[in-house]
Write an enzyme that holds these catalytic residues in place. Structure first.
Site, PDB file in Angstrom:
ATOM      1  N   LYS A 492      -5.478   4.255   9.152  1.00 21.92           N
ATOM      2  CA  LYS A 492      -5.367   4.087  10.608  1.00 21.92           C
ATOM      3  C   LYS A 492      -4.829   2.693  10.924  1.00 21.92           C
ATOM      4  O   LYS A 492      -4.872   1.790  10.071  1.00 21.92           O
ATOM      5  CB  LYS A 492      -6.729   4.297  11.247  1.00 21.92           C
ATOM      6  CG  LYS A 492      -7.795   3.338  10.742  1.00 21.92           C
ATOM      7  CD  LYS A 492      -9.198   3.801  11.079  1.00 21.92           C
ATOM      8  CE  LYS A 492     -10.199   2.784  10.575  1.00 21.92           C
ATOM      9  NZ  LYS A 492     -11.564   3.284  10.601  1.00 21.92           N
ATOM     10  N   ARG A 590     -21.437   6.470  18.214  1.00 16.54           N
ATOM     11  CA  ARG A 590     -20.066   6.267  18.673  1.00 16.54           C
ATOM     12  C   ARG A 590     -19.488   7.646  18.986  1.00 16.54           C
ATOM     13  O   ARG A 590     -19.308   8.005  20.125  1.00 16.54           O
ATOM     14  CB  ARG A 590     -19.266   5.541  17.583  1.00 16.54           C
ATOM     15  CG  ARG A 590     -17.892   5.118  17.988  1.00 16.54           C
ATOM     16  CD  ARG A 590     -17.250   4.160  16.984  1.00 16.54           C
ATOM     17  NE  ARG A 590     -16.882   4.806  15.721  1.00 16.54           N
ATOM     18  CZ  ARG A 590     -16.202   4.196  14.740  1.00 16.54           C
ATOM     19  NH1 ARG A 590     -15.852   2.926  14.871  1.00 16.54           N
ATOM     20  NH2 ARG A 590     -15.899   4.831  13.633  1.00 16.54           N
ATOM     21  N   TYR A 718       1.809 -28.135  23.961  1.00 15.48           N
ATOM     22  CA  TYR A 718       1.297 -27.937  25.320  1.00 15.48           C
ATOM     23  C   TYR A 718      -0.024 -28.676  25.514  1.00 15.48           C
ATOM     24  O   TYR A 718      -0.884 -28.661  24.616  1.00 15.48           O
ATOM     25  CB  TYR A 718       1.022 -26.451  25.561  1.00 15.48           C
ATOM     26  CG  TYR A 718       2.268 -25.616  25.750  1.00 15.48           C
ATOM     27  CD1 TYR A 718       3.181 -25.896  26.763  1.00 15.48           C
ATOM     28  CD2 TYR A 718       2.502 -24.511  24.930  1.00 15.48           C
ATOM     29  CE1 TYR A 718       4.310 -25.108  26.933  1.00 15.48           C
ATOM     30  CE2 TYR A 718       3.621 -23.715  25.094  1.00 15.48           C
ATOM     31  CZ  TYR A 718       4.522 -24.020  26.101  1.00 15.48           C
ATOM     32  OH  TYR A 718       5.627 -23.243  26.270  1.00 15.48           O
ATOM     33  N   MET A 767       3.234 -19.331  21.916  1.00 17.03           N
ATOM     34  CA  MET A 767       3.461 -17.885  21.824  1.00 17.03           C
ATOM     35  C   MET A 767       4.228 -17.536  20.544  1.00 17.03           C
ATOM     36  O   MET A 767       3.853 -16.602  19.827  1.00 17.03           O
ATOM     37  CB  MET A 767       4.238 -17.384  23.042  1.00 17.03           C
ATOM     38  CG  MET A 767       4.377 -15.874  23.069  1.00 17.03           C
ATOM     39  SD  MET A 767       5.452 -15.289  24.378  1.00 17.03           S
ATOM     40  CE  MET A 767       4.492 -15.640  25.828  1.00 17.03           C
TER      41      MET A 767
HETATM   42  C1  LIG Z   1     -12.389   2.998   9.568  1.00 17.77           C
HETATM   43  C2  LIG Z   1     -13.310   3.994   9.085  1.00 17.77           C
HETATM   44  C3  LIG Z   1     -13.680   4.045   7.734  1.00 17.77           C
HETATM   45  C4  LIG Z   1     -13.305   3.002   6.725  1.00 17.77           C
HETATM   46  O1  LIG Z   1     -14.127   1.865   6.895  1.00 17.77           O
HETATM   47  P1  LIG Z   1     -13.997   0.588   5.956  1.00 17.77           P
HETATM   48  O2  LIG Z   1     -15.146  -0.259   6.309  1.00 17.77           O
HETATM   49  O3  LIG Z   1     -12.713  -0.048   6.312  1.00 17.77           O
HETATM   50  O4  LIG Z   1     -14.022   1.065   4.569  1.00 17.77           O
HETATM   51  C5  LIG Z   1     -14.441   5.113   7.310  1.00 17.77           C
HETATM   52  N1  LIG Z   1     -14.844   6.059   8.184  1.00 17.77           N
HETATM   53  C6  LIG Z   1     -14.541   6.018   9.499  1.00 17.77           C
HETATM   54  C7  LIG Z   1     -15.037   7.078  10.386  1.00 17.77           C
HETATM   55  C8  LIG Z   1     -13.777   4.976  10.007  1.00 17.77           C
HETATM   56  O5  LIG Z   1     -13.489   4.930  11.304  1.00 17.77           O
END
Ligand SMILES: *Cc1c(COP(=O)(O)O)cnc(C)c1O
Length: 822
Positions: A492, A590, A718, A767
């Site tokens: 992701k 969550r 700045y 920036m």
């Molecule tokens: C991102 C995620 C993981 C991986 O987590 P890490 O700590 O990066 O290994 C596993 N399961 C779910 C549901 C996640 O959102």
């Protein structure tokens, strides 16, 4: 090479099981994915902690491979091919190579040492190639597996071999010695520290010297330690008289004594004494490692009795050796594999395997120069090259050089050019787009010009991604899994900022079971990029359900509302058994079904044939924090209870998974059937002890745009937040908060690294730029700058910025170009 299988039974002390033994093979393979495997291949099924090649034998038989060396015959392939059954397939590969080596009486240079092996090997190849047909280890193939594969490539046409041997612990060299059997030994720089795997420096040297056990001459840098090791060594292995041929900066009893060494302008001038006479030599490098490596080469040339003129002219032409194949973004959505400094048959084979594993586009193109030093006649050589290219399913070939051009008719779909300039004149008309291009040519063809024309132009800041480090980290976590536990890797957020498609390709190559993304569009772009692995979407919005179905993505379903919405669309499309993943909330709060909604979920899913529960999962809130282990165990208990209930009530047997990276490390008993690896793949652990075993993946690099010196009392940036107390040298780097560098890292909280030295960030981060104090560093415009990587690490940065490495990595903006390499 060509080996009669009959001879193997005794060589390998193998048990034979097959129908036809009077067969010759001409290719040894250990990689089931190589397109070069075929009827003439002998496949050796290595079986490591992470990967057991026996599992791919059925697949290989389908592809036409008939001959295998195995530790056992898997049930599904019994009677379907010829098998040599041995105790240990790695040992068999080594024994086969040792047997094969003994069929040749040519001189072999064996190289070992802590540093410089590959460079000295490449340089010796360059220096000696005008006079010999050389076979050498490709890239840095110097391991227990790499050495036998290198040696097996010797053929009747070669009259000199150069092989390197690398070891990481005691007792390994004895294996390599039997395979290489060098006749000239070269000990390159051994380093002053002992490496992990050795007790001390002496043990490390002793182990390396084993390569030279039966070697008539040893070339080395004379030092007290090495000399005392050699004396000891001679006492143990007195079988043969041995010549020692040494050099030194300090000891005038060495055969070659370096009297003087002066470096300036990237050049070094040395004067040396040899057989009572003085000579001088120009080395086109100024760093001490390169100078030492060049002197090792000098000794080999002296040993071969080259005259001073030849030595001087050839050494003056030494060049920087590139050890890695780089993958770059190209124009018109092409990707480029840059191997523009070598062209020989053996390295072409390796580059073509790499092309297959890295191709981002379906279409493959190879740009290839004339090939030198094969020992074969030109006719034979280009027939073999054409065959190799056709086996590798390359879509078009562009040949550059007068020799390859004259064999145009052997290549399907080819264009030929006499030289690089002719090709460059035509480049516009060749329509490079949406293809993966391997650029491979001998140095003299200057293919780097082609690379720079085909490369996408962006600014100087890049995030370099080390694909080998990803592989290493993947294998590290895989080795923690029980057999049969599957692996999902989370890619992701653009692979945690490291590159989505490229990493997904690599993972597909390593046969992971699942990929995980956050949103549907991330999954769609992976599918569009040619990924065929199943992909789970963690957070599918109901508006994306139609495209999830269209692209065969697999949604995580976390509520009844979502389930019903998905079922509605799935029924309209008449789907059967569409895979879904049920997320249970066990305490993270969550996403997910809570305890009190499970009964209703069961009612909805019972007897339902539109969807199939492919997996049940939950997510841990505190797998990284020892203080909360009780809470984790509660989460696991609840997961066990609710998932078991779903399974028994619905009478299903889905994959279950709950562990993320730190879960894999801390809760090995909760692996169920799969784990979900995330941050660990990208080289980060929350446990300092474990961190040592991971390799750094991303290095954020830039360059110095400008250097100036300001007087005491002047300010920088700045808001005038840095005031110079004394005269201060300031460098400006073209990277800022829009690239993802937090403003909190400015004003001397953070630093960058230039020439291995820290340079504090002074004033506020802008920036697109930031300024650093380089008063203590000898640097100039254009010098390379490291923002993070080995130092500072993202972990150090995260600590200072009171955040976590995840945030730093995913913040690097998409305008920063990603460059992938091995
Ligand atoms: C991102 C995620 C993981 C991986 O987590 P890490 O700590 O990066 O290994 C596993 N399961 C779910 C549901 C996640 O959102």
């Amino acid at each position: 090479m060509s080996i009669n299988l009959k001879s193997l039974v005794s060589v390998l002390d193998a048990e034979w099981n097959g129908s036809d033994i009077d067969i010759f093979v001409d290719h040894i393979s250990i990689d089931s994915r190589s397109l070069q495997n075929g009827p003439q291949t002998l496949f050796i099924a290595l079986s490591g902690v992470n990967n057991d090649a026996h599992l791919y034998i059925a697949e290989l038989i389908e592809k036409g491979v008939q001959n295998f060396v195995v530790q056992y015959i898997p049930e599904n392939v019994k009677g379907k091919a010829n098998f040599f059954i041995v105790k240990n397939t790695l040992k068999a590969l080594q024994e086969l190579a040792a047997y094969y080596r003994n069929l040749f009486q040519i001189p072999i240079i064996g190289l070992t040492g802590s540093n410089g092996k590959t460079i000295v090997k490449e340089w010796l190849n360059f220096l000696l190639s005008p006079d010999y047909n050389i076979i050498r280890s490709p890239k840095s193939y110097n391991s227990q597996v790499g050495v036998p594969l290198s040696v097996i490539a010797i053929n009747e046409k070669h009259n000199l071999g150069i092989f390197e041997a690398g070891i990481s612990t005691v007792n390994e060299m004895a294996n390599l010695e039997k395979i290489i059997k060098p006749t000239i030994g070269v000990l390159t720089n051994i380093g002053s520290a002992h490496d992990e795997g050795f007790l001390n420096l002496v043990q490390k040297i002793d182990e390396k010297l084993i390569l030279f056990k039966d070697c008539p001459v040893i070339i080395y840098q004379k030092t007290e330690v090495v000399d005392s090791c050699l004396t000891q060594f001679a006492a143990e292995y007195m079988m043969h008289p041995r010549k020692l041929f040494s050099w030194s900066f300090t000891d005038n009893s060495a055969d070659v004594f370096i009297l003087k060494k002066e470096s300036k302008n990237e050049h070094t001038h040395i004067q040396y004494q040899y057989k009572g006479e003085n000579f001088s030599l120009e080395i086109p490098f100024s760093d001490s490692a390169s100078v030492e490596n060049a002197i090792s080469c000098l000794l080999v040339l002296l040993y071969f009795n080259y005259n001073q003129e030849v030595i001087q002219s050839r050494i003056a032409m030494l060049y920087p050796v590139r050890m890695r194949l780089e993958v770059k973004n190209g124009i018109n959505n092409c990707s480029i594999i840059d191997d523009s400094y070598s062209s020989d048959f053996q390295s072409l084979k390796i580059a073509l395997d790499f092309l297959e594993s890295q191709k981002k586009n379906a279409s493959k193109t190879v740009i290839l120069s004339d090939i030198f030093q094969s020992g074969f006649s030109k006719e034979e050589l280009y027939s073999k090259v054409a065959q190799l290219i056709s086996d590798n399913k390359v879509n078009r070939v562009i040949g550059i050089g007068s020799t390859i051009s004259s064999f145009a008719s052997k290549f399907a779909n080819s264009r030929m050019f006499q030289n690089t300039a002719d090709f460059i004149n035509e480049i516009e008309n060749l329509n490079f787009n949406n293809e993966t291009i391997l650029i491979k040519g001998a140095r003299s063809f200057q293919f780097e010009e082609i690379v720079s024309l085909l490369e996408e132009k962006t600014h100087e800041t890049v995030l370099e991604i080390n694909l080998d480090a990803i592989t290493h980290n993947f294998n590290y976590f895989k080795s923690k899994l029980k057999p049969d536990v599957k692996m999902m890797v989370m890619v992701k957020a653009f692979g945690y900022g490291n590159g989505g498609l490229e990493i997904a390709k690599l993972l597909e190559h390593h046969k992971v079971n699942y990929l995980g993304v956050a949103f549907a569009d991330e999954g769609i772009s992976l599918k569009n990029g040619g990924i065929t692995l199943p992909i789970m979407v963690l957070n599918p919005e109901s508006t994306s359900f139609p495209s999830i179905i269209q692209y065969q993505l697999e949604p995580e379903i976390y509520s009844l509302k979502g389930l019903n919405a998905f079922l509605k669309i799935a029924r309209e499309k008449n789907l059967k058994d569409f895979p879904i993943h049920i997320k249970i909330d066990t305490g993270m709060h969550r996403l997910g079904f809570e305890d009190n909604t499970i009964d209703e979920l069961i009612v909805t899913l019972k007897g339902n044939s539109t969807v199939r529960v492919q997996s049940i999962l939950s997510h841990l809130a505190t797998s990284d924090d020892l203080q909360h282990f009780d809470f984790v165990n509660q989460q696991i208990d609840l997961f066990e209870k609710l998932s078991s209930k779903l399974m028994s009530e619905l009478n299903i047997n889905p994959i279950r998974h709950i562990l993320n990276t730190s879960g894999i490390s801390n809760f090995p008993d909760a692996q169920y059937n799969m784990v979900r690896l995330g941050i660990g793949l990208y080289g980060v652990s929350n446990d300092p002890a474990e961190q040592k075993y991971l390799e750094n993946v991303g290095t954020l690099k830039s360059i110095i745009s400008q250097v100036r010196t300001i007087p005491a009392g002047d300010s920088v940036g700045y808001g005038r937040r840095f005031m110079a107390e004394k005269e201060t040298k300031i460098a400006t780097i073209p990277i800022g908060y829009a690239d993802g560098i937090s403003r909190l890292w400015g004003n001397e909280a953070g630093f960058v690294v230039i020439k291995n030295q820290k340079a504090k960030i002074v004033g506020s981060v802008c920036m697109d730029m930031l300024m650093v104090n380089v008063s203590h560093i000898d640097c100039k415009e254009g010098d390379s700058v490291i923002i993070f990587g080995e130092s500072p690490t993202v972990i150090e940065m995260a600590e200072a910025l009171k955040t976590i490495p995840y945030e730093i990595m995913t913040s690097i903006s998409q305008r920063v170009k990603r460059v992938f390499f091995r």
